[in-house]
Write an enzyme that holds these catalytic residues in place. Structure first.
Site, PDB file in Angstrom:
ATOM      1  N   GLU A 209     -10.775  -0.400 -40.783  1.00  0.00           N
ATOM      2  CA  GLU A 209     -10.407   0.258 -42.042  1.00  0.00           C
ATOM      3  C   GLU A 209      -9.419   1.406 -41.779  1.00  0.00           C
ATOM      4  O   GLU A 209      -9.505   2.066 -40.738  1.00  0.00           O
ATOM      5  CB  GLU A 209     -11.673   0.828 -42.693  1.00  0.00           C
ATOM      6  CG  GLU A 209     -12.630  -0.273 -43.108  1.00  0.00           C
ATOM      7  CD  GLU A 209     -14.002   0.255 -43.496  1.00  0.00           C
ATOM      8  OE1 GLU A 209     -14.920  -0.580 -43.571  1.00  0.00           O
ATOM      9  OE2 GLU A 209     -14.152   1.469 -43.712  1.00  0.00           O
TER      10      GLU A 209
ATOM     11  N   HIS B 113     -14.427   0.317 -48.967  1.00  0.00           N
ATOM     12  CA  HIS B 113     -15.591   1.025 -48.421  1.00  0.00           C
ATOM     13  C   HIS B 113     -16.071   2.102 -49.376  1.00  0.00           C
ATOM     14  O   HIS B 113     -16.140   3.283 -49.029  1.00  0.00           O
ATOM     15  CB  HIS B 113     -15.277   1.637 -47.042  1.00  0.00           C
ATOM     16  CG  HIS B 113     -16.529   1.915 -46.263  1.00  0.00           C
ATOM     17  ND1 HIS B 113     -16.558   1.974 -44.888  1.00  0.00           N
ATOM     18  CD2 HIS B 113     -17.799   2.154 -46.655  1.00  0.00           C
ATOM     19  CE1 HIS B 113     -17.799   2.222 -44.482  1.00  0.00           C
ATOM     20  NE2 HIS B 113     -18.557   2.347 -45.533  1.00  0.00           N
TER      21      HIS B 113
ATOM     22  N   ARG C 175     -21.263  -3.248 -42.138  1.00  0.00           N
ATOM     23  CA  ARG C 175     -20.108  -2.726 -41.421  1.00  0.00           C
ATOM     24  C   ARG C 175     -19.185  -3.917 -41.143  1.00  0.00           C
ATOM     25  O   ARG C 175     -19.655  -5.036 -40.903  1.00  0.00           O
ATOM     26  CB  ARG C 175     -20.513  -2.067 -40.094  1.00  0.00           C
ATOM     27  CG  ARG C 175     -21.134  -0.687 -40.246  1.00  0.00           C
ATOM     28  CD  ARG C 175     -20.114   0.359 -40.636  1.00  0.00           C
ATOM     29  NE  ARG C 175     -20.687   1.684 -40.831  1.00  0.00           N
ATOM     30  CZ  ARG C 175     -21.140   2.142 -41.995  1.00  0.00           C
ATOM     31  NH1 ARG C 175     -21.122   1.378 -43.069  1.00  0.00           N
ATOM     32  NH2 ARG C 175     -21.619   3.353 -42.096  1.00  0.00           N
TER      33      ARG C 175
END
Lengths: 313, 326
Positions: free
Chosen positions: B272, B290, B243
């Protein structure tokens, strides 16, 4: 040995140049304006040529150097050296096997992942600000895909070893079957291409393997198949490859080599399912130094009348 | 039981639409009544009070709205949260534990895809794959000559942060490239022969590269800080498929811009889809949106797992992938 003339046609490695200059009279052909004249002027002192993937020694060059004794190539592939003629003329030839095997195999897997998972393309996606508008699309999983290897020599085996760690079943085509390896052998390249998801070209370039990847093989690999070329540009019928990619008959390609380097077909620049490297298979500091050291050691051995370390002829 | 009296299918609540739910819907709607909060004109709280009081199962997305204690308050009958992610940092696990709500996650279904991304990013940074791809496409090979040399992968010492299912898959792959693997994890894994470091800073000091594969928790938040990055050093490479917030992003960007670490391959970021723009001009950084799990195959497997978990729950069978939430 400082008077021994060693001809280097094009730049390859500053480290190699530096080490050659310490020991020999290094003649850097790319720095002179009139190359043919330069060769004539130095013909009686040139006893060695340094070759590489792009520059070797053909019959014409060998004939113009009456004192030539050895061609030491800064590469493992020696398709640019007229081996038959060297043998006839008693000219020794050495290459740089083993030291670059790992790097080239690493690039084969790196290209496979970059193409199938669109790593380079999605890096571009992020850099252009498109991620803010939405996620990148679904890509194709690499683990578990069937990897077909054309040529199961040192590099081919190293590619297989890495692909196995991704649970990829391994298939191959080679001049001879290798039953001691537990990989699936196919007797023709078309059959190999029909039965794999990723086809890696890892064999030497010879008369037999020129254009071994032709339209038939490309069509057999198919719209979901991926071609990885870490061999030589001439292994592939390049115009056929380009049209297959543009028409969607081939799923994708990771290329490190081309027919006419450094020219790369520009039609490939705009498509997302290819990754294009500038013949960088062995381009790491560590490996280039190791290759250079091997070239030097081969030359020293030769001029000291000792056995060559990695002779081809 | 279903809220809608006309349906005999068990009800599953979904709070927000997302691509994963859209892909799952055709198959799921044959087996479950999907109660879609976003479809209603009512604000979410009101919708839940009116329609979701007897809902027993909630399908959550890893990058969807967090499942907070507040939301859980509106769901007095909830017994199960199924998430499409391995990470559980978006679910109030303490509250679930208190309420006796089971949680099922994606467990190992993505581990291979994430490991592939981690290794792909690592090779890319070390061997400059994306940067030299850009170079060739820009027509620069012909006029500027060869691209600068990369760094050999074989023989490098790689430190894996978090040796769970993903970390283990990464380790197995890197061994085949001739890397020597060490790790830092919450606890040592005695059955594995990789060298264990109890301190991530010491791991960084002894590694050429760090690959972040752990989950985001209070302990791991900003665990990769200036100290760790300095220990990793000027030639060190960092890859993050965990993460974004595991790394102090501001520090990392400064280190990259200042040349204090060698390069980075990043699939996740603190905020993000925003990515620090200083990274866009760096050639030793590879950026990924991602998408470590975003493959056709993963989505098919995930769809089966999610559906399987829900089916198991509604037939009183053990969950396929219960998350441990203590």
């Amino acid at each position: 040995m400082e008077s021994i003339g060693v001809l280097m046609p094009i730049p390859m490695s500053p480290y190699l140049e530096q080490e050659l200059e310490k020991r020999f009279n290094l003649l850097k052909l790319w720095t002179v304006p009139h190359k043919a004249q330069f060769i004539k002027d130095h013909a009686t002192s040139i006893r060695a040529i340094i070759g590489n993937a792009s520059a070797g020694a053909d019959a014409e060059l060998i004939d113009s150097l009456p004192k030539l004794e050895i061609v030491a190539s800064f590469s493992v592939g020696i398709d640019k050296v007229d081996l038959k003629y060297c043998k006839e003329k008693g000219v020794r030839v050495t290459n740089t096997p083993d030291v670059l095997t790992d790097d080239v195999a690493d690039i084969a897997i790196g290209l496979s992942l970059a193409v199938m998972r669109r790593l380079s393309e999605s890096d571009r996606y992020v850099r252009s600000g498109l991620w803010k508008k939405g996620g990148y699309k679904l890509t194709t999983k690499f683990t578990g895909k069937i990897v077909g290897i054309l040529g199961l020599g040192r590099i081919g085996k190293a590619v297989a070893k890495r692909a196995e760690a991704f649970s990829c079943p391994i298939a191959y085509f080679s001049r001879t079957e290798k039953p001691e390896l537990k990989y699936k052998y196919y007797p023709t390249v078309v059959e190999l291409a029909s039965n794999c998801d990723v086809l890696v070209v890892a064999c030497p370039l010879t008369e037999e393997t020129r254009h071994i990847i032709n339209r038939e093989v490309i069509d057999a690999l198919g719209p979901k198949g991926v071609l990885i070329n870490i061999g030589r540009g001439h292994h592939v019928d390049e115009p056929e490859l380009v049209s297959a990619l543009l028409e969607g008959r081939l799923g994708g390609a990771g290329l490190d080599v081309y027919q006419n380097e450094p020219e790369v077909p520009e039609q490939l620049f705009g498509i997302e399912n290819v990754v294009l490297l500038p013949h960088a298979g062995s381009d790491t500091t560590e490996t280039c130094n190791a290759m250079a050291d091997l070239v030097i050691r081969n030359l020293e051995a030769h001029f000291l009348n000792k056995p060559l370390l990695t002779p081809v002829v | 039981m279903a809220d809608d009296d006309h349906s005999e299918l068990p009800t599953v609540l979904v709070l927000r639409r997302c691509p994963f739910i859209a892909l799952l819907e055709p198959k799921c709607s044959q087996k479950f009544n999907l109660l879609k909060a976003w479809d209603s004109p009512l604000p979410q709280d009101q919708f839940l009070t009116t329609h979701a009081r007897s809902v027993q199962a909630l399908l959550s997305s890893g990058n969807g709205p967090p499942i907070t204690a507040q939301i859980l308050q509106f769901l007095p009958s909830l017994k199960l949260v199924v998430t499409n992610s391995t990470g559980l940092d978006h679910v109030d696990l303490a509250e679930c534990r208190r309420r006796g709500i089971a949680v099922a996650n994606a467990a190992k279904v993505f581990a291979e895809d994430v490991a592939d991304t981690a290794v792909g990013l690592f090779i890319d940074v070390m061997r400059k794959v994306s940067a030299s791809n850009r170079y060739v496409r820009g027509g620069l090979w012909a006029c500027r000559g060869d691209y600068p040399l990369g760094s050999k992968i074989g023989g490098k010492k790689v430190g894996i942060v978090g040796l769970g299912s993903i970390g283990l898959e990464v380790a197995m792959r890197l061994e085949a490239f001739g890397c020597s693997v060490s790790y830092n994890s919450r606890s040592k894994k005695p059955s594995l022969s990789y060298q264990f470091y109890s301190n991530v800073c010491e791991l960084a000091a002894d590694s050429d590269a760090l690959i972040i594969c752990c989950g985001l928790t209070e302990e791991t938040h900003h665990m990769i800080n200036k100290e760790v990055l300095s220990a990793l050093g000027r030639e060190g490479v960092i890859v993050n498929v965990g993460r974004g917030a595991i790394i102090d992003e501001k520090e990392m960007v400064e280190c990259l811009v200042g040349g204090e670490i060698g390069g980075a391959g990043l699939d996740v970021f603190e905020n993000e889809p925003n990515v620090p723009k200083e990274l866009f001009s760096l050639d030793n950084v590879v950026l990924s949106p991602h998408q470590a799990i975003v493959t056709h195959e993963a989505f098919v497997d995930l769809g089966e797992l999610v559906t399987g978990n829900l089916e198991a729950f509604f037939s009183n069978k053990p969950l396929l992938s219960p998350a441990v939430i203590n």
